[in-house]
Design an enzyme around this catalytic site. Structure first.
Site, PDB file in Angstrom:
ATOM      1  CG  HIS A  64      -1.717   1.230   1.416  1.00 23.13           C
ATOM      2  ND1 HIS A  64      -2.551   1.790   0.476  1.00 23.13           N
ATOM      3  CD2 HIS A  64      -1.723   2.075   2.485  1.00 23.13           C
ATOM      4  CE1 HIS A  64      -3.049   2.921   0.965  1.00 23.13           C
ATOM      5  NE2 HIS A  64      -2.565   3.116   2.176  1.00 23.13           N
ATOM      6  CG  HIS A  88       0.287   7.032   4.327  1.00 18.86           C
ATOM      7  ND1 HIS A  88       0.840   6.279   3.332  1.00 18.86           N
ATOM      8  CD2 HIS A  88      -0.959   6.534   4.522  1.00 18.86           C
ATOM      9  CE1 HIS A  88      -0.039   5.356   2.939  1.00 18.86           C
ATOM     10  NE2 HIS A  88      -1.140   5.484   3.654  1.00 18.86           N
ATOM     11  CD  GLU A  92      -4.124   5.409  13.663  1.00 18.86           C
ATOM     12  OE1 GLU A  92      -3.583   6.401  14.178  1.00 18.86           O
ATOM     13  OE2 GLU A  92      -5.117   4.840  14.160  1.00 18.86           O
ATOM     14  CG  ASP A  93      -1.881   1.147  10.512  1.00 16.54           C
ATOM     15  OD1 ASP A  93      -2.778   1.583  11.252  1.00 16.54           O
ATOM     16  OD2 ASP A  93      -1.977   1.074   9.273  1.00 16.54           O
ATOM     17  CG  ASP A 277     -17.913  17.211 -24.018  1.00 11.31           C
ATOM     18  OD1 ASP A 277     -18.891  16.464 -23.826  1.00 11.31           O
ATOM     19  OD2 ASP A 277     -17.487  18.004 -23.168  1.00 11.31           O
TER      20      ASP A 277
END
Ligand code: MN
Length: 741
Positions: A64, A88, A92-93, A277
Site C-alpha cells: 500500500h 503515512h 497509526e499502525d 464531447d
C-alpha cells in the site's frame, strides 16, 4: 523484496509496483544524493515496521505505501512528499512515534505524517454513510489545509484504497465512495488535480451506481469503436497541415470521464447521444502563439460549431486551467471537440497545483521557492500557505476563521449535516445553500441552523459552517428573498416561485383564504364570527406580528405566517367550555323526561312541561297551568303570560334531589361598551361552569351601551343568582335580566 515488474493483480487489474519501480521514477527527476537516500530510508523503515502486517486483500501491507509513493512520483512530487507517502501509516499502525520520524527525517516529513495520522484516526469510526459527521469532515479539511503536500498524500492514499476496495464489505465500499465524493473530490477539483479527481470519481461511481457505471462504460466503448476511423482521419488531416506549417505538436484522443458523462445523463437529464464531447482531440504544442495558430488552421479547415469556442488561455479557470476549446464538423457527419494547449498548460490541466510542486531537475529542491511560485499563480493559495505556516500559534477556531475569511472568501465550502460539501460563492446565505440542495428545500425554507444555532435566512455563510435548512410544507418565497440570495440560480428559482405565487394567489383570494382560516380557528374554540371580530385586539396583534389591519392579517394567515392558531394564542383566546353541548340543545318547550315537578294527589299521569316563555328552573317560585289537552305547563309565578288566571292554575313544587340536568334560561346583560367585554363575560360564565349558547350583542350608538342576549344553562336558580352576581362584578356591566317572552 523480490524483483517484480508490473504484474497485474487479479482484482481490479491495476499494476502492482515494487520499490524499484518507485525509485526508477523519482531518480528521473530527483538527483540530490541526500534526498534520494532519505526517500529510500523512509521506504526501509516502513517495510521494517509493517513487516508481518497484511491488507484485507491478502497482500503484504507494504504494498500500500509503495503504491501511494508511486502515485506521488507520477505527480512528480518532491522528496518530503514521497517519504511521507511511504511513512503515512507507520505512526497509526505500528509502534513508531512522530518524535522518531522527526529525528530521522526532519520536521517537515514529521509534520506531514502527523497531519495524515490525525486524519486517519478521525475516519476510523465511519462504518456507514449515516455515521459521517460534518465535524469530522471539517477536521479532515483542516488537516489537509495545513500543507498542500498532506492533501497530495491523502488523495494518493485514498486513490489506492479505492483501487483495491474489492476485499471490503459492500457497506464499507459505499461509505468510502460516498466520503470520497463528498470530501476528497471537491478538494482535488479545487486544486485542479484532474487525474486524481477523475479517477476518484469514476471509482466511487463504480461502487455507488454499479449499473449506471457499467452502462456508460459500454456506451463509451461503443462510440469509440464506431468513431475511431473518423477520428483518425481528422487527426491525420490536421497533422499533415501542422507538419507542412512547421508547427510543433503532439496529439492525443481524450475520452470524457465516466463520472462526467454520468452527471450529464443522470443529473442533468441529457441523452448520451446528445453529449458532444465524449470523444475529443487534444493538440499540445509549444507556445501560446502556436495555440492560436493551430486554432486558426482548424477553423479554416473545418466548420466550427457556433457557441462552442472557449478561450481559457485569455481567461483561465480559478484552478489555473488553461486551454482553447472548440468544436468542429468533421465533414463525415461527426463533430468533435478539439482542445489546444501548451505542454505547461497540459501539465497543469492534468495535475493542477501538483504541477507546481513537482521537483525540477537541476534546481536544489526548495520548498520556499516552490511556494512562491504557486503563490504567484494561484491567488487563494498564497494565504492558504502562510496561514498554514503559523497555525501553531492559533486555536483551531481562529485558524478556521482565517482560513474561511482570508482564503476561501472567494469560494465557500459549507457542509450539510450529513457532511456533504456544498460549494458556494462568497457572501452566500442559507437560501443559496437551500436552493443548491434542492429547489423544494429552497422554496419551503423558513430558517436555518448554522453550526447548531438558529439564524436568519440572510446570514452570510462561511467555510466550515454546518448548515441545516428548516422548512415548512406551506412556506413559500417572498420578495425580500431576491435581496438575500447571492447565487444566480437561487435568484432564478425565487423569481419563478414568486411569479407562480402572484398568478395563483391574487391578494383578494388570499384575504378570503386567511379569513376563513381565522374564523374556523375561532369556531373550533366555540366563538361565532361576531364574537371573533370582537375578540380581535389589533393593538396586541400589531405588537406581536407587526400587522395592523384585518386584510393584512388575513393575507399573512393565508401564508401561515403567523398561523391562525398563533394569532388566537397571542390574543389569549381559550376554548369556550362545553359550548357545543349546549348549542345543540333544543330551546323549545320540552317534555321533561325525568320530571323535576311534583303535583298534588290525583293529578299524576298528566304530562308536565316547563314553559318556554319564562323558562322556570329549580328554585324558582312556580305554578302549574292546566292546558287544553297538553297536561300541565309550569310557569314562574310572576310570569305575565298567566297574570289574571285563577281557575286553571294548580299548585306544583320542585322535587327534592334533582338529577344533574341543566335548564336553559334566556338573559339580557346591559353594559357600557369596552374592548374585550364579551370575552370577560364568557370567561366569567365559563369559570362558573355555566354554558352559553345563542349569543347576540347589540351596541346602542346613542349611549355606547351594549345589550347582550344569550341563553345560559344552569342546574338551578341558586347557580343562576351566583352567576348574576359574578357578571355584575365585571367592569362595565350594570344590569342583568331574565327574559320573559
Ligand atoms: Mn493508507
Amino acid at each position: 523484496m523480490p524483483e517484480r515488474k508490473k504484474k497485474l493483480l487479479p482484482n481490479g487489474g491495476y499494476p502492482m509496483h515494487t520499490f524499484e519501480d518507485v525509485r526508477e521514477r523519482y531518480f528521473a527527476y530527483i538527483t540530490n544524493p541526500n534526498d534520494r537516500k532519505m526517500i529510500e530510508s523512509a521506504y526501509l523503515l516502513a517495510k521494517e515496521k509493517h513487516e508481518g502486517q497484511f491488507r484485507r486483500s491478502g497482500e503484504a501491507y507494504i504494498q500500500h505505501p509503495i503504491e501511494v509513493a508511486y502515485i506521488l512520483t507520477e505527480l512528480q512530487s518532491g522528496p518530503a512528499t514521497i517519504a511521507s507517502g511511504f511513512l503515512h501509516d507507520v505512526v497509526e499502525d505500528t509502534d513508531t512515534t512522530i518524535e522518531y520520524i522527526a529525528s530521522r527525517f526532519g520536521e517537515e516529513v514529521a509534520k506531514i505524517v502527523d497531519a495524515l495520522t490525525k486524519i486517519q484516526r478521525m475516519k476510523l469510526s465511519h462504518m456507514t454513510a449515516e455515521d459521517f459527521e460534518a465535524e469530522d469532515h471539517r477536521k479532515i479539511f483542516l488537516g489537509m489545509a495545513q500543507d498542500v503536500r498532506v492533501i497530495l498524500v491523502k488523495l494518493a492514499d485514498r486513490l489506492h484504497n479505492l483501487r483495491t476496495m474489492d476485499a471490503l464489505s459492500p457497506e464499507r465500499q459505499v461509505a468510502l465512495s460516498r466520503e470520497t465524493i463528498d470530501v476528497f473530490v471537491p478538494i482535488a477539483h479545487r486544486l485542479g488535480i484532474y487525474t486524481l479527481q477523475s479517477e476518484l470519481q469514476d471509482l466511487s461511481l463504480k461502487y455507488l451506481e454499479p449499473a449506471a457505471y457499467k452502462r456508460i462504460q459500454e456506451l463509451v466503448n461503443d462510440r469509440f469503436n464506431k468513431k475511431k476511423e473518423s477520428l483518425d482521419n481528422l487527426k491525420k488531416r490536421i497533422a499533415d497541415i501542422l507538419f507542412e506549417q512547421k508547427i510543433p505538436f503532439r496529439m492525443e484522443s481524450r475520452v470524457k470521464s465516466i463520472y462526467s458523462i454520468y452527471r450529464k445523463m443522470y443529473e442533468k437529464d441529457h441523452d448520451f447521444d446528445d453529449i458532444y464531447d465524449v470523444l475529443a482531440l487534444r493538440i499540445i504544442t509549444e507556445s501560446v502563439l502556436n495555440c492560436y495558430e493551430i486554432l486558426g488552421i482548424v477553423h479554416s479547415t473545418y466548420t466550427p460549431i457556433p457557441g462552442r469556442f472557449k478561450d481559457y488561455i485569455a481567461m483561465p479557470k480559478p484552478n489555473l486551467y488553461q486551454s482553447l476549446h472548440t468544436s468542429v464538423l468533421a465533414g463525415d457527419g461527426n463533430s468533435y471537440e478539439i482542445q489546444i494547449r501548451t505542454e505547461e498548460m497540459d501539465q497543469i490541466a492534468e495535475t493542477g497545483v501538483a504541477a507546481h510542486w513537482r521537483y525540477k531537475e537541476g534546481t536544489r529542491y526548495n520548498a520556499k521557492d516552490e511556494q512562491k511560485d504557486i503563490e504567484e499563480n494561484l491567488a487563494w493559495f498564497r494565504d492558504f500557505v502562510s496561514l498554514s505556516e503559523d497555525n501553531q500559534s492559533k486555536t483551531a477556531k481562529e485558524y478556521m476563521s482565517s482560513l474561511t475569511n482570508d482564503i476561501f472568501g472567494a469560494n465557500v465550502y459549507v457542509f450539510t449535516p450529513m457532511g456533504k460539501v456544498i460549494d458556494l460563492p462568497a457572501g452566500s446565505t442559507p437560501l443559496d445553500f437551500a436552493y443548491k440542495i434542492h429547489t423544494r428545500v429552497g422554496d419551503t425554507a423558513v430558517g436555518a441552523l448554522v453550526n447548531g444555532v438558529g439564524v436568519a435566512l440572510n446570514t452570510v455563510l462561511k467555510t466550515g459552517d454546518v448548515c441545516e435548512i428548516r422548512t415548512s410544507k406551506n412556506a413559500q418565497p417572498n420578495d425580500s428573498w431576491l435581496n438575500i440570495a447571492k447565487t444566480a440560480s437561487a435568484k432564478a428559482h425565487i423569481r419563478r416561485a414568486l411569479q407562480k405565487r402572484d398568478e395563483e394567489f391574487l391578494r383578494e383570494d388570499r384575504i378570503k383564504t386567511g379569513r376563513t382560516a381565522l374564523l374556523d380557528s375561532f369556531r373550533l374554540n366555540g366563538f361565532g364570527e361576531e364574537e371573533a371580530l370582537e375578540l380581535l385586539d389589533f393593538q396586541k396583534i400589531e405588537n406581536e406580528f407587526h400587522i395592523s389591519n384585518m386584510d393584512d392579517l388575513c393575507v399573512a394567515i393565508a401564508s401561515r405566517n403567523p398561523t391562525a392558531s398563533a394569532v388566537l394564542s397571542a390574543l389569549n383566546v381559550r376554548k369556550k367550555p362545553n359550548i357545543t353541548e349546549y348549542a345543540s340543545r333544543p330551546l323549545k318547550p320540552k317534555e321533561v323526561d325525568d320530571n323535576p315537578i311534583q303535583v298534588g294527589k290525583g293529578m299524576s299521569g298528566l304530562a308536565i312541561s316547563l314553559s318556554h316563555c319564562c323558562n322556570p328552573i329549580p328554585g324558582d317560585d312556580v305554578v302549574g297551568y292546566i292546558t287544553k289537552g297538553k297536561g300541565i305547563t309550569v310557569h314562574r309565578r310572576n310570569c305575565p303570560n298567566i297574570a289574571g288566571e285563577q281557575k286553571r292554575l294548580i299548585d306544583v313544587s320542585w322535587k327534592r334531589d334533582l338529577g344533574p340536568s341543566t335548564y336553559p334560561v334566556d338573559i339580557q346583560v346591559f353594559a357600557n361598551d369596552r374592548p374585550n367585554l364579551l370575552a370577560a363575560i364568557l370567561q366569567t360564565l365559563g369559570a362558573k361552569g355555566v354554558g352559553v349558547s345563542d349569543l347576540h350583542a347589540k351596541l346602542l350608538p346613542e349611549t355606547m351601551n351594549d345589550i347582550i342576549e344569550m341563553t345560559v344553562s344552569v342546574p338551578d336558580a341558586k347557580v343562576l343568582q351566583d352567576a348574576f352576581a359574578d357578571l355584575l362584578g365585571i367592569k362595565g356591566v350594570y344590569e342583568i335580566k331574565r327574559i320573559i317572552h
